[in-house]
Design an enzyme around this catalytic site. Structure first.
Site, PDB file in Angstrom:
ATOM      1  N   PRO A 122      36.139 -30.703  -6.657  1.00 31.74           N
ATOM      2  CA  PRO A 122      36.869 -31.461  -5.627  1.00 31.74           C
ATOM      3  C   PRO A 122      38.262 -31.859  -6.119  1.00 31.74           C
ATOM      4  O   PRO A 122      39.122 -32.215  -5.318  1.00 31.74           O
ATOM      5  CB  PRO A 122      35.989 -32.679  -5.373  1.00 31.74           C
ATOM      6  CG  PRO A 122      34.985 -32.714  -6.473  1.00 31.74           C
ATOM      7  CD  PRO A 122      34.893 -31.352  -7.051  1.00 31.74           C
ATOM      8  N   GLU A 149      29.305 -34.955 -13.502  1.00 34.92           N
ATOM      9  CA  GLU A 149      30.679 -35.447 -13.325  1.00 34.92           C
ATOM     10  C   GLU A 149      31.706 -34.369 -13.654  1.00 34.92           C
ATOM     11  O   GLU A 149      32.896 -34.639 -13.684  1.00 34.92           O
ATOM     12  CB  GLU A 149      30.922 -36.688 -14.187  1.00 34.92           C
ATOM     13  CG  GLU A 149      29.921 -37.811 -13.944  1.00 34.92           C
ATOM     14  CD  GLU A 149      29.769 -38.176 -12.473  1.00 34.92           C
ATOM     15  OE1 GLU A 149      30.781 -38.487 -11.831  1.00 34.92           O
ATOM     16  OE2 GLU A 149      28.625 -38.130 -11.967  1.00 34.92           O
ATOM     17  N   ARG A 191      34.244 -10.565   2.443  1.00 39.55           N
ATOM     18  CA  ARG A 191      34.399 -10.002   3.795  1.00 39.55           C
ATOM     19  C   ARG A 191      35.750  -9.329   3.983  1.00 39.55           C
ATOM     20  O   ARG A 191      35.934  -8.542   4.913  1.00 39.55           O
ATOM     21  CB  ARG A 191      34.145 -11.058   4.875  1.00 39.55           C
ATOM     22  CG  ARG A 191      35.195 -12.126   4.963  1.00 39.55           C
ATOM     23  CD  ARG A 191      34.842 -13.141   6.048  1.00 39.55           C
ATOM     24  NE  ARG A 191      35.129 -12.654   7.392  1.00 39.55           N
ATOM     25  CZ  ARG A 191      36.331 -12.718   7.972  1.00 39.55           C
ATOM     26  NH1 ARG A 191      37.370 -13.226   7.318  1.00 39.55           N
ATOM     27  NH2 ARG A 191      36.520 -12.262   9.181  1.00 39.55           N
ATOM     28  N   ASP A 206      41.774 -13.058  12.644  1.00 35.43           N
ATOM     29  CA  ASP A 206      41.074 -14.243  12.143  1.00 35.43           C
ATOM     30  C   ASP A 206      41.912 -15.493  12.340  1.00 35.43           C
ATOM     31  O   ASP A 206      43.130 -15.443  12.241  1.00 35.43           O
ATOM     32  CB  ASP A 206      40.853 -14.136  10.622  1.00 35.43           C
ATOM     33  CG  ASP A 206      39.743 -13.187  10.239  1.00 35.43           C
ATOM     34  OD1 ASP A 206      38.925 -12.849  11.101  1.00 35.43           O
ATOM     35  OD2 ASP A 206      39.697 -12.799   9.056  1.00 35.43           O
TER      36      ASP A 206
HETATM   37 CL1  6GU Z   1      34.808 -26.705  -4.880  1.00 37.15          CL
HETATM   38  N1  6GU Z   1      33.068 -28.479  -5.723  1.00 37.15           N
HETATM   39  C1  6GU Z   1      32.440 -29.651  -5.620  1.00 37.15           C
HETATM   40  N2  6GU Z   1      31.526 -29.975  -6.548  1.00 37.15           N
HETATM   41  N3  6GU Z   1      32.676 -30.521  -4.669  1.00 37.15           N
HETATM   42  C2  6GU Z   1      33.591 -30.173  -3.768  1.00 37.15           C
HETATM   43  C3  6GU Z   1      34.274 -28.971  -3.822  1.00 37.15           C
HETATM   44  C4  6GU Z   1      33.987 -28.152  -4.817  1.00 37.15           C
HETATM   45  N4  6GU Z   1      35.134 -28.904  -2.793  1.00 37.15           N
HETATM   46  C5  6GU Z   1      34.973 -30.033  -2.144  1.00 37.15           C
HETATM   47  N5  6GU Z   1      34.050 -30.801  -2.713  1.00 37.15           N
END
Ligand code: 6GU
Length: 276
Positions: A122, A149, A191, A206
């Site tokens: 994230p 974590e 894809r 798309d």
């Molecule tokens: Cl790529 N990984 C994780 N663990 N949480 C996320 C993410 C990725 N993208 C948004 N939240």
């Protein structure tokens, strides 16, 4: 293209076998290796994480496990040719000896021959359709799935000696681990590999390919539950249909993702629609 995924939950990647990706595997366009990170754990408990330096909640994934795992996968010496099998690596030479590290450190971090390492987090840069398009031309992509974590940051730093490394996020929310993000990213990439989705035109139309969201689609029957398919779609006038679709895409984008319009090239006709 070859995809390798390193994870502590190999069964989570089972969907890679199915539907579109499974078809690409059958066609010989794609090979996928899924590797259990615990195969590289060195203690009797097969532990892959430890408490964070500086304190705080949760656990951090250990560099001593991830380093050799990524070394082996980059070198293609990780066991397991198929989706789920990956055999123990305990009697293999390790690649984290000082001499090895010196040798590896002489490599550049952005050499086009190096495999691509995608680390879903994230805290990463947002993954976009443009990334999917670019990465659909790669020969070898490795995904490193973190849990807890996260992974000790030195793993990502050190991996730049053997990979082109990209830390990416799939959206502004938090998942438990990278596995689901890998399914998302892998599908978006695969894809777009020529031959996987037969019809090339479907990529050009798309959502996001032209910076706009796609407008609505309709099929038979023409009348359904008191709702009619828009008249213009029966006109047989392709230019008129294309214009209508463009208008619908512009209106939908303005309604739900207005910020996307700031980077789209607008014609005079587009502008008039949006102003009017
Ligand atoms: Cl790529 N990984 C994780 N663990 N949480 C996320 C993410 C990725 N993208 C948004 N939240």
């Amino acid at each position: 293209m070859r995809l390798d995924v390193v994870t502590i939950f190999p069964e989570y990647l089972e969907p890679l076998r199915h539907a579109l990706l499974g078809k690409a595997i059958e066609q010989g366009i794609l090979t996928v290796g899924v590797h259990d990170l615990r195969n590289w754990a060195t203690d009797v408990h097969k532990s892959v994480d430890d408490t964070p330096y500086g304190g705080g909640p949760g656990m951090v994934m250990k560099p001593g496990v991830w380093g050799p795992a990524l070394d082996d996968v980059a070198a293609g010496t990780a066991a397991g040719r198929d989706l789920t099998s990956s055999l123990p690596h305990v009697d293999k030479p390790r690649h984290d000896e000082p001499a090895d590290i010196d040798r590896q450190a002489t490599r550049g971090g952005d050499d086009a021959d190096l495999p691509l390492l995608i680390v879903p987090t994230p805290a990463g840069r947002p993954f976009t359709q443009a990334d999917a398009q670019e990465w659909s031309g790669e020969d070898h992509i490795v995904f490193a799935c973190g849990r807890y974590e996260g992974i000790d940051q030195r793993v990502v730093e050190d991996a730049a000696n053997r990979y082109r490394v990209r830390e990416v996020s799939i959206g502004d929310y938090v998942l438990i681990g990278g596995e689901v993000a890998v399914l998302v990213i892998a599908e978006a990439i695969v894809r777009l590999i020529p031959g996987v989705l037969g019809n090339r035109r479907s990529h050009e139309e798309d959502s996001f390919s032209d910076g706009l969201l796609e407008g609505p689609s309709y099929t038979k029957p023409r009348h359904w539950r008191g709702l009619d398919v828009p008249e213009v779609l029966f006109s047989g006038n392709h230019a008129k249909v294309d214009r209508w679709r463009r208008d619908q895409a512009l209106l939908r984008t303005r309604a739900v993702r207005p910020e996307l319009l700031e980077t789209v090239e607008l014609s005079d006709v587009d502008r008039k629609l949006l102003e009017g």
